[in-house]
Design an enzyme around this catalytic site. Structure first.
Site, short mmCIF file in Angstrom:
data_model
loop_
_atom_site.label_atom_id
_atom_site.label_comp_id
_atom_site.label_asym_id
_atom_site.label_seq_id
_atom_site.Cartn_x
_atom_site.Cartn_y
_atom_site.Cartn_z
N LYS A 140 0.87 -1.19 0.00
CA LYS A 140 0.00 0.00 0.00
C LYS A 140 0.90 1.23 0.00
O LYS A 140 2.04 1.17 0.44
CB LYS A 140 -0.88 0.00 1.25
CG LYS A 140 -2.10 0.89 1.15
CD LYS A 140 -3.25 0.27 0.40
CE LYS A 140 -4.36 1.25 0.14
NZ LYS A 140 -5.55 0.60 -0.44
N ASP A 180 -6.87 4.60 -4.70
CA ASP A 180 -7.56 4.46 -3.41
C ASP A 180 -8.17 5.83 -3.16
O ASP A 180 -8.37 6.60 -4.11
CB ASP A 180 -6.58 4.04 -2.30
CG ASP A 180 -7.29 3.63 -1.00
OD1 ASP A 180 -7.86 2.54 -0.96
OD2 ASP A 180 -7.29 4.42 -0.03
P1 NAP Z 1 -12.87 8.09 -2.91
O1 NAP Z 1 -13.36 7.88 -4.28
O2 NAP Z 1 -11.81 9.10 -2.67
O3 NAP Z 1 -14.14 8.40 -1.98
C1 NAP Z 1 -14.07 8.50 -0.59
C2 NAP Z 1 -15.42 9.03 -0.13
O4 NAP Z 1 -15.53 8.94 1.29
C3 NAP Z 1 -15.64 10.50 -0.50
O5 NAP Z 1 -16.98 10.69 -0.77
C4 NAP Z 1 -15.22 11.19 0.82
O6 NAP Z 1 -15.75 12.50 0.96
C5 NAP Z 1 -15.85 10.26 1.79
N1 NAP Z 1 -15.33 10.40 3.14
C6 NAP Z 1 -14.07 10.52 3.55
N2 NAP Z 1 -14.01 10.59 4.89
C7 NAP Z 1 -15.31 10.51 5.32
C8 NAP Z 1 -15.93 10.51 6.58
N3 NAP Z 1 -15.22 10.62 7.69
N4 NAP Z 1 -17.29 10.36 6.62
C9 NAP Z 1 -18.01 10.25 5.50
N5 NAP Z 1 -17.48 10.26 4.27
C10 NAP Z 1 -16.14 10.40 4.19
O7 NAP Z 1 -12.31 6.73 -2.29
P2 NAP Z 1 -12.78 5.25 -2.60
O8 NAP Z 1 -11.87 4.69 -3.61
O9 NAP Z 1 -14.24 5.21 -2.83
O10 NAP Z 1 -12.42 4.52 -1.23
C11 NAP Z 1 -13.33 4.47 -0.14
C12 NAP Z 1 -12.91 3.37 0.82
O11 NAP Z 1 -12.89 2.11 0.13
C13 NAP Z 1 -11.53 3.50 1.45
O12 NAP Z 1 -11.53 2.94 2.73
C14 NAP Z 1 -10.66 2.66 0.52
O13 NAP Z 1 -9.46 2.24 1.14
C15 NAP Z 1 -11.61 1.50 0.27
N6 NAP Z 1 -11.32 0.70 -0.93
C16 NAP Z 1 -11.28 1.27 -2.16
C17 NAP Z 1 -11.04 0.48 -3.27
C18 NAP Z 1 -11.06 1.03 -4.66
O14 NAP Z 1 -10.98 0.24 -5.60
N7 NAP Z 1 -11.20 2.32 -4.86
C19 NAP Z 1 -10.80 -0.89 -3.10
C20 NAP Z 1 -10.87 -1.46 -1.83
C21 NAP Z 1 -11.13 -0.65 -0.75
P3 NAP Z 1 -14.89 13.80 0.58
O15 NAP Z 1 -15.05 13.91 -0.89
O16 NAP Z 1 -15.53 14.89 1.34
O17 NAP Z 1 -13.49 13.54 1.01
#
Ligand code: NAP
Length: 460
Positions: A140, A180
């Site tokens: 990571k 991520d």
């Molecule tokens: P992303 O596209 O950057 O979206 C993150 C979202 O969560 C945004 O809407 C953000 O809002 C919101 N957020 C952040 N902190 C928050 C809080 N405290 N309360 C409520 N909302 C909050 O990221 P993502 O790729 O969707 O990833 C989300 C999660 O899934 C993470 O834990 C990541 O590690 C996990 N994940 C992602 C993938 C992948 O393929 N992308 C794979 C496995 C796991 P703002 O815009 O205001 O920041």
């Protein structure tokens, strides 16, 4: 006590002592890294029966070897903003475990990123990647750079500087990063371009989550969100339930959330709430996903702007309140530790039936205990959100074979992978007398393959 029970008791006590000893060492060696401690504790507690039954893992000191990353890289990322000011951020790549394949795991850009966050994510990734059944190790990376409010030019300059350093340590057979939080198609594109420039040519397999024009896979954008729902669908199906007609709450409004909402809606659920880091919206009639997609993916606005287009919906400042909305299925898809014990109790008293962790470690250990004690169907992150990295591995396979599968082919493979992860986790839980406990099942199923590969490869 009969001899056989006495023996089991002794072995169990021996395993408990070993786990406690190594966990103390983790705390001592990695002070102030609370997220890393939390992730290790969750896995260690699940592994006690495996260690008791397979003393070779203790003899080979596998836990201590697993919690120490193979390599931790920390580097300076200098860049120039639009006003000519020189800025400096910190970059990380943790190459945690390569026992079953090249390091694989995303890059996160968020001001909260530090060694503890990257290590907890990298540690989880080892078991998640093993669960997918594909030959990928755990890693990571990230930076404390905040992409919010930055221009495309600033994002590009920062990302290029980040890759100038990272490029020394990655490669298609060594370490393959992806996106991520804060790292989507735009950032991957800039990173890929910079890597290409440094290496003097196109190397398809060095990153996943690429654009479709230059080696990306159909279905990668949707994979984590869709996979989350496919996994929860399996949990529900096993109990004679389904998404159809259920009320669902999804936190976040980023990549994982958007595609979890899309698939849940396709399966007939009514998704009534989603959020960002400022607050959440509650739309009793069911969220209009086109509006959310347009706001977040095109206009790059806040979730509060949803109510301008749908005035019957309500917006609430702050994120935590989203868990007070009554729902039958909750999909935390935003960030770590977003559900604490109070929120978990609120969800349970409002009648939640199933939880699927789309985000990484979104439930605190206390919250998880509430769900497990109350026999709520609980899908842990490393199993539920493994669809993203699984399709990343499919992207690597397509790059190696120089071909592209259709969306339908990728989606069918994703569904099969999620079903297998569910089945293997359930079987492991059953084998170790933790029936229906997917936390234990996923940890054990992910652990054994990696541990056995480490033993086969000697003390290295
Ligand atoms: P992303 O596209 O950057 O979206 C993150 C979202 O969560 C945004 O809407 C953000 O809002 C919101 N957020 C952040 N902190 C928050 C809080 N405290 N309360 C409520 N909302 C909050 O990221 P993502 O790729 O969707 O990833 C989300 C999660 O899934 C993470 O834990 C990541 O590690 C996990 N994940 C992602 C993938 C992948 O393929 N992308 C794979 C496995 C796991 P703002 O815009 O205001 O920041």
């Amino acid at each position: 006590m009969p001899t056989i029970l006495k023996q089991e008791h002794t072995e169990m006590q021996f395993a408990i002592n070993y786990v406690n000893e190594v966990f103390e060492l983790v705390q001592k060696r990695n002070p102030y890294e609370s997220e890393f401690h939390q992730a290790v504790k969750e896995v260690f507690d699940s592994l006690i029966p495996v260690l008791a039954r397979n003393p070779i893992y203790i003899e080979q000191n596998i836990l201590e070897r697993m919690v120490e990353p193979e390599r931790v890289i920390s580097f300076k990322v200098p860049w120039v903003d639009d006003h000519g000011a020189v800025k400096v951020n910190r970059g990380f790549r943790v190459q945690f475990n390569s026992a079953i394949g090249p390091y694989k795991g995303g890059i996160r850009f968020h001001p909260s990123v530090n060694a503890s966050i990257v290590k907890f994510l990298g540690f989880e990734q080892i078991f998640k990647n093993s669960l997918t059944g594909q030959p990928i190790g755990g890693g990571k990376g990230g930076s404390d750079f905040d992409p919010k409010g930055k221009s495309d030019g600033e994002i590009m300059r920062f990302t290029q500087s980040f890759m100038s350093e990272l490029s020394k340590y990655i490669g298609p057979d060594v370490d393959v990063p992806a996106g991520d939080i804060g790292v989507g198609a735009r950032e991957i594109g800039f990173m890929f371009g910079q890597y290409k420039k440094i290496r003097g040519g196109y190397v398809a397999g060095v990153l996943t989550g690429k654009g479709l024009q230059y080696g990306g896979s159909l279905g990668r954008t949707e994979a984590t969100g869709y996979g989350t729902v496919y996994f929860v669908e399996e949990m529900l199906k096993d109990k004679g339930l389904s998404f159809k007609g259920r009320t669902v709450v999804v936190s976040g409004s980023g990549n994982v959330s958007i595609y979890a909402i899309e698939k849940a809606q396709q399966l007939g659920a009514k998704v009534v709430a989603c959020s960002d880091s400022s607050g959440y919206i509650y739309d009793k009639q069911g969220i209009n996903l086109e509006t959310v997609k347009h706001l977040k993916e095109v206009e790059k606005k806040r979730i509060r702007d949803y109510v301008n287009k749908h005035p019957h919906a309500q917006y609430f400042e702050g994120c935590q309140g989203i868990w007070s909305i009554p729902c039958e299925i909750a999909l935390p898809c935003a960030t770590q530790n977003e559900i604490d014990e109070i929120s978990a109790n609120m969800l349970v008293s409002n009648g939640v039936v199933a939880i699927g962790e789309g985000a990484n470690m979104p439930s605190t250990l206390d919250a998880m205990r509430v769900f497990l004690d109350r026999k709520i169907l609980f899908g842990p992150a490393k199993a539920v959100n493994a669809g993203g990295v699984a399709v990343s591995a499919l992207e690597m396979a397509q790059n190696s074979m120089r071909l592209s599968w259709t969306f339908e082919e990728v989606d069918a493979k994703l569904q099969e992978i999620m079903k297998n992860i569910y089945r293997n986790s359930m079987n492991a839980a059953l084998e170790y007398e933790a029936v229906d406990n997917l936390v234990v099942g996923a940890n054990i199923a992910g652990f054994k393959k990696v541990a056995d590969a480490m033993i086969a490869q000697g003390v290295v």
